[in-house]
Design a protein around this motif. Structure first.
Motif, PDB file in Angstrom:
ATOM      1  N   ARG A   1       0.735  83.331 102.335  1.00  0.00           N
ATOM      2  CA  ARG A   1      -0.084  82.258 102.762  1.00  0.00           C
ATOM      3  C   ARG A   1      -1.199  82.901 103.724  1.00  0.00           C
ATOM      4  N   SER A   2      -0.746  83.961 104.381  1.00  0.00           N
ATOM      5  CA  SER A   2      -1.417  84.736 105.254  1.00  0.00           C
ATOM      6  C   SER A   2      -2.695  85.758 104.668  1.00  0.00           C
ATOM      7  N   HIS A   3      -2.194  86.313 103.397  1.00  0.00           N
ATOM      8  CA  HIS A   3      -2.827  86.915 102.429  1.00  0.00           C
ATOM      9  C   HIS A   3      -3.872  86.362 101.624  1.00  0.00           C
ATOM     10  N   ARG A   4      -3.562  85.117 101.285  1.00  0.00           N
ATOM     11  CA  ARG A   4      -4.277  84.258 100.329  1.00  0.00           C
ATOM     12  C   ARG A   4      -4.674  82.874 100.857  1.00  0.00           C
ATOM     13  N   PRO A   5      -5.228  82.748 101.941  1.00  0.00           N
ATOM     14  CA  PRO A   5      -5.675  81.466 102.465  1.00  0.00           C
ATOM     15  C   PRO A   5      -6.552  80.632 101.390  1.00  0.00           C
ATOM     16  N   ASP A   6      -7.137  81.104 100.697  1.00  0.00           N
ATOM     17  CA  ASP A   6      -7.762  80.524  99.713  1.00  0.00           C
ATOM     18  C   ASP A   6      -6.920  79.740  98.590  1.00  0.00           C
ATOM     19  N   VAL A   7      -5.696  80.039  98.604  1.00  0.00           N
ATOM     20  CA  VAL A   7      -4.695  79.238  97.754  1.00  0.00           C
ATOM     21  C   VAL A   7      -3.851  78.276  98.348  1.00  0.00           C
ATOM     22  N   SER A   8      -3.684  76.913  97.868  1.00  0.00           N
ATOM     23  CA  SER A   8      -2.982  75.936  98.689  1.00  0.00           C
ATOM     24  C   SER A   8      -1.660  75.883  98.389  1.00  0.00           C
ATOM     25  N   ALA A   9      -0.774  76.713  99.212  1.00  0.00           N
ATOM     26  CA  ALA A   9       0.565  76.924  98.894  1.00  0.00           C
ATOM     27  C   ALA A   9       1.486  76.145  99.752  1.00  0.00           C
TER      28      ALA A   9
ATOM     29  N   TYR B   1       7.123  77.218  91.731  1.00  0.00           N
ATOM     30  CA  TYR B   1       8.215  78.438  91.925  1.00  0.00           C
ATOM     31  C   TYR B   1       8.144  79.486  90.929  1.00  0.00           C
ATOM     32  N   GLY B   2       6.848  80.014  90.867  1.00  0.00           N
ATOM     33  CA  GLY B   2       6.856  81.171  90.013  1.00  0.00           C
ATOM     34  C   GLY B   2       7.277  82.611  90.356  1.00  0.00           C
ATOM     35  N   GLY B   3       8.134  83.154  89.805  1.00  0.00           N
ATOM     36  CA  GLY B   3       8.483  84.488  90.442  1.00  0.00           C
ATOM     37  C   GLY B   3       7.464  85.314  90.191  1.00  0.00           C
ATOM     38  N   GLY B   4       7.311  86.158  91.303  1.00  0.00           N
ATOM     39  CA  GLY B   4       6.489  87.387  91.155  1.00  0.00           C
ATOM     40  C   GLY B   4       5.081  86.849  91.920  1.00  0.00           C
ATOM     41  N   ILE B   5       4.722  85.630  92.024  1.00  0.00           N
ATOM     42  CA  ILE B   5       3.376  85.280  92.643  1.00  0.00           C
ATOM     43  C   ILE B   5       3.341  85.767  93.727  1.00  0.00           C
ATOM     44  N   VAL B   6       4.188  85.878  94.612  1.00  0.00           N
ATOM     45  CA  VAL B   6       4.020  86.250  96.248  1.00  0.00           C
ATOM     46  C   VAL B   6       3.725  87.807  96.136  1.00  0.00           C
ATOM     47  N   ASP B   7       4.123  88.515  95.090  1.00  0.00           N
ATOM     48  CA  ASP B   7       3.671  89.992  95.299  1.00  0.00           C
ATOM     49  C   ASP B   7       2.387  90.321  94.713  1.00  0.00           C
ATOM     50  N   ASP B   8       1.863  89.171  94.110  1.00  0.00           N
ATOM     51  CA  ASP B   8       0.428  89.201  93.444  1.00  0.00           C
ATOM     52  C   ASP B   8      -0.744  88.667  94.371  1.00  0.00           C
ATOM     53  N   TYR B   9      -0.785  89.190  95.503  1.00  0.00           N
ATOM     54  CA  TYR B   9      -1.516  88.487  96.371  1.00  0.00           C
ATOM     55  C   TYR B   9      -3.064  88.992  96.812  1.00  0.00           C
ATOM     56  N   ARG B  10      -3.404  90.308  95.973  1.00  0.00           N
ATOM     57  CA  ARG B  10      -4.471  90.923  96.301  1.00  0.00           C
ATOM     58  C   ARG B  10      -5.879  90.497  95.981  1.00  0.00           C
ATOM     59  N   GLU B  11      -5.766  89.687  94.885  1.00  0.00           N
ATOM     60  CA  GLU B  11      -6.879  89.332  94.361  1.00  0.00           C
ATOM     61  C   GLU B  11      -7.073  87.819  94.581  1.00  0.00           C
ATOM     62  N   LYS B  12      -8.307  87.280  95.102  1.00  0.00           N
ATOM     63  CA  LYS B  12      -8.681  86.010  95.160  1.00  0.00           C
ATOM     64  C   LYS B  12      -8.739  85.273  93.895  1.00  0.00           C
ATOM     65  N   ARG B  13      -8.428  83.941  93.719  1.00  0.00           N
ATOM     66  CA  ARG B  13      -8.505  83.243  92.708  1.00  0.00           C
ATOM     67  C   ARG B  13      -9.668  82.899  92.247  1.00  0.00           C
ATOM     68  N   LYS B  14     -10.056  82.733  91.047  1.00  0.00           N
ATOM     69  CA  LYS B  14     -11.353  82.374  90.701  1.00  0.00           C
ATOM     70  C   LYS B  14     -11.367  81.032  90.513  1.00  0.00           C
ATOM     71  N   VAL B  15     -10.472  80.102  90.396  1.00  0.00           N
ATOM     72  CA  VAL B  15     -10.632  78.717  90.306  1.00  0.00           C
ATOM     73  C   VAL B  15      -9.461  78.223  91.449  1.00  0.00           C
ATOM     74  N   PRO B  16      -9.614  76.876  91.754  1.00  0.00           N
ATOM     75  CA  PRO B  16      -8.902  76.201  92.842  1.00  0.00           C
ATOM     76  C   PRO B  16      -7.249  76.312  92.383  1.00  0.00           C
ATOM     77  N   THR B  17      -6.322  76.833  93.075  1.00  0.00           N
ATOM     78  CA  THR B  17      -4.802  77.079  92.699  1.00  0.00           C
ATOM     79  C   THR B  17      -4.157  76.524  93.727  1.00  0.00           C
ATOM     80  N   LEU B  18      -2.953  75.620  93.046  1.00  0.00           N
ATOM     81  CA  LEU B  18      -1.996  74.876  94.113  1.00  0.00           C
ATOM     82  C   LEU B  18      -0.848  75.600  93.590  1.00  0.00           C
ATOM     83  N   LEU B  19       0.101  75.825  94.615  1.00  0.00           N
ATOM     84  CA  LEU B  19       1.535  76.321  94.398  1.00  0.00           C
ATOM     85  C   LEU B  19       2.493  75.579  95.123  1.00  0.00           C
ATOM     86  N   HIS B  20       3.539  75.479  94.636  1.00  0.00           N
ATOM     87  CA  HIS B  20       4.804  74.771  95.203  1.00  0.00           C
ATOM     88  C   HIS B  20       6.035  75.803  95.050  1.00  0.00           C
ATOM     89  N   PHE B  21       6.815  75.830  96.391  1.00  0.00           N
ATOM     90  CA  PHE B  21       8.092  76.509  96.461  1.00  0.00           C
ATOM     91  C   PHE B  21       8.931  75.703  97.192  1.00  0.00           C
TER      92      PHE B  21
END
Length: 256
Positions: A173-181, A137-157
């Motif tokens: 999720r639609s912007h960053r399908p490479d992230v498991s949210a 539940y990190g604030g600001g994550i959903v606004d920082d979606y433009r750059e693909k993550r360089k390592v596997p990233t898991l998020l909980h909301f």
């Protein structure tokens, strides 16, 4: 508590918990806005109990040492002020130093909560030597979606979190399908903190289970699979190739 020195020379403390026996890797636990309080120490101890060297850097030390705030209005206000003073760049620098300090234990993951959840997300692209990251539940994550993550990233909301509405999580999720949210019904902000009224037992347990699998996969890795007679099979292939090579001069050119 141990002491670390950042690249710019400033010193900061960290709470370290060692596992029984050889560590399976390392977990860097990133605090919320309340500093290294009893909740963060407890989480760090729990990762150590799972077999990891766990360490929580005191990210407020560059501004104010020994911060351990409560969850009342005063703690919220002071924590927000300290977050602004420290800033993302200084925090990431201290996280990098912490990762470097524990990498001898094996692969390293960064797991963060609240403000730390956002910093864990940022660490995926800005901290070297990290195998994977996990953000709660990190604030600001959903606004920082433009750059693909360089390592596997898991998020909980939490789906009932007013700070990060479910609609924004869905868009992320639609912007960053490479992230498991993942999102959890009925869970609000800080649903993992069992020292607060917002604690949601079902969501916390489900998120922890996913987190432990994630860390196990990318920090420990999968052991090699030993195939039956694999060595004999490989040796037979080598010997067969050698025989073909030795008799190559006696063979006629291949027919079309």
């Amino acid at each position: 508590m141990i002491e670390l020195t950042a690249g710019d020379g400033h010193r900061f403390s960290a709470y370290r918990a060692d596992p029984d026996g050889m560590p399976k890797g390392a977990v860097v636990v990133i605090q919320d806005r309340f500093g290294i309080n009893p909740q963060i120490r407890k989480v760090t101890d729990e990762f150590a109990a799972k077999g990891y060297l766990a360490i929580a850097p005191a990210l407020f030390d560059s501004v104010k040492a020994d911060v351990a705030l409560g969850y009342d209005e005063g703690g919220l206000a002071e924590g927000a002020n300290l977050m602004q003073q420290v800033g993302t760049d200084r925090a990431i620098g201290d996280i990098q130093e912490t990762v470097d300090a524990v990498k001898s234990a094996g692969k390293v993951t960064v797991v963060g909560y609240g403000w730390g959840g956002y910093l864990a997300y940022v660490s995926a692209n800005r901290v070297s030597g990290v195998a994977c990251t996990v953000g709660y539940y990190g604030g600001g994550i959903v606004d920082d979606y433009r750059e693909k993550r360089k390592v596997p990233t898991l998020l909980h909301f939490g789906e009932a979190d007013p700070l990060t509405p479910l609609e924004q999580v869905s868009q992320f999720r639609s912007h960053r399908p490479d992230v498991s949210a993942f999102s959890y019904p009925g869970a609000a902000h800080a649903f993992n903190c069992d020292d607060r009224d917002s604690y949601h037992d079902e969501a916390a347990k489900a998120a922890l289970a996913r987190t432990l699998v994630w860390i196990s996969q990318y920090v420990e890795g999968q052991p090699p699979i030993a195939l039956k007679n694999a060595g004999a099979y490989a040796q037979a292939k080598v010997e067969k190739k050698k025989k073909k090579k030795e008799g190559a001069d006696d063979l006629e050119p291949p027919m079309d």
